[in-house]
Design a protein around this motif. Sequence first.
Motif, PDB file in Angstrom:
ATOM      1  N   TRP A  30       0.772  -1.038   0.130  1.00 22.15           N
ATOM      2  CA  TRP A  30      -0.121  -0.108   0.018  1.00 22.15           C
ATOM      3  C   TRP A  30       0.985   1.290  -0.025  1.00 22.15           C
ATOM      4  CZ3 TRP A  30      -5.408   0.264   0.326  1.00 22.15           C
ATOM      5  CH2 TRP A  30      -6.196  -0.983   0.607  1.00 22.15           C
ATOM      6  N   PHE A  31       0.334   2.359  -0.815  1.00 23.24           N
ATOM      7  CA  PHE A  31       1.057   3.419  -0.834  1.00 23.24           C
ATOM      8  C   PHE A  31       0.275   4.788  -0.776  1.00 23.24           C
ATOM      9  CE2 PHE A  31       0.275   2.144  -4.958  1.00 23.24           C
ATOM     10  CZ  PHE A  31      -0.062   3.147  -5.836  1.00 23.24           C
ATOM     11  N   SER A  32       0.726   5.826  -0.206  1.00 23.28           N
ATOM     12  CA  SER A  32      -0.099   7.027  -0.403  1.00 23.28           C
ATOM     13  C   SER A  32       0.715   8.172  -1.189  1.00 23.28           C
ATOM     14  CB  SER A  32      -0.042   7.812   1.126  1.00 23.28           C
ATOM     15  OG  SER A  32       1.285   8.188   1.623  1.00 23.28           O
ATOM     16  N   CYS A  33      -0.347   8.660  -1.900  1.00 21.78           N
ATOM     17  CA  CYS A  33       0.194   9.957  -2.634  1.00 21.78           C
ATOM     18  C   CYS A  33      -1.056  11.053  -2.767  1.00 21.78           C
ATOM     19  CB  CYS A  33       0.151   9.607  -4.170  1.00 21.78           C
ATOM     20  SG  CYS A  33      -1.091   8.407  -4.850  1.00 21.78           S
ATOM     21  N   ALA A  34      -0.835  11.858  -3.488  1.00 19.73           N
ATOM     22  CA  ALA A  34      -1.659  13.297  -3.245  1.00 19.73           C
ATOM     23  C   ALA A  34      -3.133  13.015  -3.697  1.00 19.73           C
ATOM     24  CB  ALA A  34      -1.416  14.432  -4.101  1.00 19.73           C
ATOM     25  N   LEU A  35      -4.059  12.880  -2.745  1.00 17.06           N
ATOM     26  CA  LEU A  35      -5.461  12.284  -2.545  1.00 17.06           C
ATOM     27  C   LEU A  35      -5.690  10.950  -2.934  1.00 17.06           C
ATOM     28  CD1 LEU A  35      -6.599  15.695  -4.930  1.00 17.06           C
ATOM     29  CD2 LEU A  35      -6.633  15.431  -2.342  1.00 17.06           C
ATOM     30  N   ASP A  36      -4.923  10.297  -3.028  1.00 17.95           N
ATOM     31  CA  ASP A  36      -5.232   8.695  -3.205  1.00 17.95           C
ATOM     32  C   ASP A  36      -4.247   7.888  -2.243  1.00 17.95           C
ATOM     33  OD1 ASP A  36      -6.985   8.743  -5.695  1.00 17.95           O
ATOM     34  OD2 ASP A  36      -5.314  10.137  -6.461  1.00 17.95           O
ATOM     35  N   ILE A  37      -4.866   6.738  -2.115  1.00 18.46           N
ATOM     36  CA  ILE A  37      -4.124   5.532  -1.501  1.00 18.46           C
ATOM     37  C   ILE A  37      -4.052   4.728  -2.754  1.00 18.46           C
ATOM     38  CG2 ILE A  37      -4.492   3.776  -0.131  1.00 18.46           C
ATOM     39  CD1 ILE A  37      -3.475   6.228   1.402  1.00 18.46           C
ATOM     40  N   GLY A  38      -3.077   3.832  -2.744  1.00 21.35           N
ATOM     41  CA  GLY A  38      -2.959   2.844  -3.791  1.00 21.35           C
ATOM     42  C   GLY A  38      -2.496   1.626  -3.200  1.00 21.35           C
ATOM     43  N   ARG A  39      -2.822   0.547  -3.914  1.00 22.60           N
ATOM     44  CA  ARG A  39      -2.386  -0.912  -3.583  1.00 22.60           C
ATOM     45  C   ARG A  39      -2.028  -1.643  -4.550  1.00 22.60           C
ATOM     46  NH1 ARG A  39      -6.971  -5.060  -1.532  1.00 22.60           N
ATOM     47  NH2 ARG A  39      -7.694  -4.740  -3.955  1.00 22.60           N
ATOM     48  N   ILE A  40      -0.819  -2.467  -4.487  1.00 21.49           N
ATOM     49  CA  ILE A  40      -0.210  -3.326  -5.487  1.00 21.49           C
ATOM     50  C   ILE A  40      -0.349  -4.549  -4.983  1.00 21.49           C
ATOM     51  CG2 ILE A  40       1.536  -4.026  -6.758  1.00 21.49           C
ATOM     52  CD1 ILE A  40       2.886  -1.428  -6.614  1.00 21.49           C
ATOM     53  N   THR A  41      -1.334  -5.355  -5.524  1.00 22.01           N
ATOM     54  CA  THR A  41      -1.746  -6.713  -5.039  1.00 22.01           C
ATOM     55  C   THR A  41      -0.748  -7.797  -5.213  1.00 22.01           C
ATOM     56  OG1 THR A  41      -2.896  -7.432  -7.067  1.00 22.01           O
ATOM     57  CG2 THR A  41      -4.108  -6.528  -5.046  1.00 22.01           C
ATOM     58  N   PRO A  42      -0.276  -8.921  -4.599  1.00 22.03           N
ATOM     59  CA  PRO A  42       0.935  -9.844  -4.973  1.00 22.03           C
ATOM     60  C   PRO A  42       0.981 -10.098  -6.511  1.00 22.03           C
ATOM     61  CG  PRO A  42      -0.149 -10.517  -2.921  1.00 22.03           C
ATOM     62  CD  PRO A  42      -1.047  -9.433  -3.637  1.00 22.03           C
ATOM     63  N   ASP A  43      -0.277 -10.173  -7.317  1.00 18.86           N
ATOM     64  CA  ASP A  43      -0.373 -10.614  -8.696  1.00 18.86           C
ATOM     65  C   ASP A  43       0.242  -9.247  -9.375  1.00 18.86           C
ATOM     66  OD1 ASP A  43      -2.272  -8.857  -8.785  1.00 18.86           O
ATOM     67  OD2 ASP A  43      -3.984 -10.443  -9.395  1.00 18.86           O
ATOM     68  N   GLY A  44       0.430  -8.073  -8.895  1.00 19.65           N
ATOM     69  CA  GLY A  44       0.997  -6.962  -9.747  1.00 19.65           C
ATOM     70  C   GLY A  44       0.083  -6.111  -9.941  1.00 19.65           C
ATOM     71  N   THR A  45      -1.233  -6.195  -9.703  1.00 17.15           N
ATOM     72  CA  THR A  45      -2.090  -5.229 -10.025  1.00 17.15           C
ATOM     73  C   THR A  45      -2.214  -3.921  -9.074  1.00 17.15           C
ATOM     74  OG1 THR A  45      -3.594  -7.095 -10.761  1.00 17.15           O
ATOM     75  CG2 THR A  45      -4.953  -4.766 -10.502  1.00 17.15           C
ATOM     76  N   VAL A  46      -2.195  -2.919  -9.932  1.00 15.37           N
ATOM     77  CA  VAL A  46      -2.085  -1.668  -9.150  1.00 15.37           C
ATOM     78  C   VAL A  46      -3.577  -0.924  -9.176  1.00 15.37           C
ATOM     79  CG1 VAL A  46      -1.246   0.585  -8.782  1.00 15.37           C
ATOM     80  CG2 VAL A  46       0.163  -1.021  -9.557  1.00 15.37           C
ATOM     81  N   ARG A  47      -4.087  -0.719  -7.879  1.00 14.05           N
ATOM     82  CA  ARG A  47      -5.353   0.042  -8.086  1.00 14.05           C
ATOM     83  C   ARG A  47      -5.533   1.002  -7.005  1.00 14.05           C
ATOM     84  NH1 ARG A  47     -10.700  -3.314  -5.946  1.00 14.05           N
ATOM     85  NH2 ARG A  47     -12.358  -1.716  -6.576  1.00 14.05           N
ATOM     86  N   LEU A  48      -6.106   2.198  -7.258  1.00 16.87           N
ATOM     87  CA  LEU A  48      -6.162   3.400  -6.811  1.00 16.87           C
ATOM     88  C   LEU A  48      -7.599   3.789  -5.865  1.00 16.87           C
ATOM     89  CD1 LEU A  48      -4.441   5.777  -9.386  1.00 16.87           C
ATOM     90  CD2 LEU A  48      -3.451   4.497  -7.467  1.00 16.87           C
ATOM     91  N   PHE A  49      -7.438   4.417  -4.956  1.00 21.98           N
ATOM     92  CA  PHE A  49      -8.539   4.583  -4.029  1.00 21.98           C
ATOM     93  C   PHE A  49      -8.692   6.081  -3.960  1.00 21.98           C
ATOM     94  CE2 PHE A  49      -7.301   0.230  -3.304  1.00 21.98           C
ATOM     95  CZ  PHE A  49      -8.355  -0.335  -3.674  1.00 21.98           C
ATOM     96  N   HIS A  50      -9.759   6.745  -3.953  1.00 22.29           N
ATOM     97  CA  HIS A  50      -9.736   8.112  -3.783  1.00 22.29           C
ATOM     98  C   HIS A  50     -10.717   8.564  -2.657  1.00 22.29           C
ATOM     99  CE1 HIS A  50      -9.648  12.278  -4.537  1.00 22.29           C
ATOM    100  NE2 HIS A  50     -10.960  12.598  -4.780  1.00 22.29           N
ATOM    101  N   ASP A  51     -10.225   9.173  -1.772  1.00 29.16           N
ATOM    102  CA  ASP A  51     -10.909   9.625  -0.411  1.00 29.16           C
ATOM    103  C   ASP A  51     -11.182  11.157  -0.688  1.00 29.16           C
ATOM    104  OD1 ASP A  51     -12.039   9.535   2.114  1.00 29.16           O
ATOM    105  OD2 ASP A  51     -10.316   9.275   3.230  1.00 29.16           O
ATOM    106  N   PRO A  52     -12.529  11.488  -0.863  1.00 32.23           N
ATOM    107  CA  PRO A  52     -13.184  12.831  -1.403  1.00 32.23           C
ATOM    108  C   PRO A  52     -12.636  13.952  -0.356  1.00 32.23           C
ATOM    109  CG  PRO A  52     -14.794  11.354  -2.187  1.00 32.23           C
ATOM    110  CD  PRO A  52     -13.910  10.321  -1.299  1.00 32.23           C
ATOM    111  N   PRO A  53     -12.768  13.646   0.931  1.00 32.96           N
ATOM    112  CA  PRO A  53     -12.665  14.921   1.834  1.00 32.96           C
ATOM    113  C   PRO A  53     -11.146  15.341   1.958  1.00 32.96           C
ATOM    114  CG  PRO A  53     -13.901  12.932   2.547  1.00 32.96           C
ATOM    115  CD  PRO A  53     -13.320  12.463   1.621  1.00 32.96           C
ATOM    116  N   LEU A  54     -10.174  14.383   1.509  1.00 31.12           N
ATOM    117  CA  LEU A  54      -8.721  14.858   1.702  1.00 31.12           C
ATOM    118  C   LEU A  54      -8.553  16.148   0.998  1.00 31.12           C
ATOM    119  CD1 LEU A  54      -6.974  11.345   2.104  1.00 31.12           C
ATOM    120  CD2 LEU A  54      -8.090  12.807   3.776  1.00 31.12           C
ATOM    121  N   VAL A  55      -7.492  17.112   1.344  1.00 29.34           N
ATOM    122  CA  VAL A  55      -6.976  18.084   0.742  1.00 29.34           C
ATOM    123  C   VAL A  55      -5.857  17.560  -0.128  1.00 29.34           C
ATOM    124  CG1 VAL A  55      -7.915  19.848   2.243  1.00 29.34           C
ATOM    125  CG2 VAL A  55      -5.824  18.987   2.821  1.00 29.34           C
TER     126      VAL A  55
END
Length: 323
Positions: free
Chosen positions: A97-122
């Motif tokens: 799991w990693f953080s970046c501006a406005l998003d949290i991301g996840r790389i699963t063991p099979d290599g898939t990258v997925r981004l999750f957006h949390d709207p209230p964050l600045v």
Amino acid sequence: MLTLAGCTGTHRTAVPETSATSATSHPPRTIELPGNSWPRELAMAPDGTLWVVESSIGFLASISPSGRVTQHHLTDALHAPSLDPGYLTIASDGSVWFSCALDIGRITPDGTVRLFHDPPLVYGSPDTITAGSDGSVWYGGTTADGWRLVHITAKLVTSHISVPLHQFGPHITGLAFGPGERLWFTSSPIGNERGEVGYADSHGHTRIWTTDDPFLGPIVPGPDGALWFAERAAIGRITPSGSISYHRAPKMKYTGGLVSGPGNALWFTTSTSLGRITTTGTITLWPIPGARELTDLVYDAHRHGFWVADAEAAVLRWAPLPP
């Protein structure tokens, strides 16, 4: 309970672009990364894979135990040309799991990258991120209404705890679980106000203490039952009841990474040295040959030493466990 925007039908998926950049039969003592990558955070997976945030170019790099480097490009149509990751952690299921501006991301063991957006964050948030023992992760975030610790379960359901931090725009710079499953955190304000250290318990109650310095880094549980945290030129210690002490040494400045490691001690980086502090507060520094600006470290139990990130030189350096 809330579901992160992006966890349902509106999620964005970023497929990583990977390329092996080096491979050796024996791990090298210096691993070169792209010249402008500015390696920032390190994490070691249970299988011995080393992960590193390349914050300036929008990649995460993974280094196999044999020294093979793979670059994972973090981008999608809404973030061209790339995302800028800041922090990372490895969950108990092996996901990165990693953080970046406005998003949290996840790389699963099979290599898939997925981004999750949390709207209230600045913008500039979320901040640091840490893993629980149950496949979940926690991260710190800043909203227009204040600050929060956000919990994402293994099933991608979220909840949060509001944290009454200082009013002058702090960022949560360290997260770690301590005794009693309390989630401890450090925060650094914008400006010269003093930093804060505190915890949230399982009921969502918080306690916070002010520190000597505005620039706080990671916080980790020590072998003595206390929590230890990095300041700009010191290592702080706080007991579960809130008693704080500070430990310094000559030529110690710009403390970066901090981990609990071998020898019943805490280990850390300064600008150009590897440091050790015992639970009684004795500090020893060992200069790292060629180091220019060290930012983090991780202990490799299989090889009995440390990988340290040298951001200015854009390399990872191997430091054997000192005698």
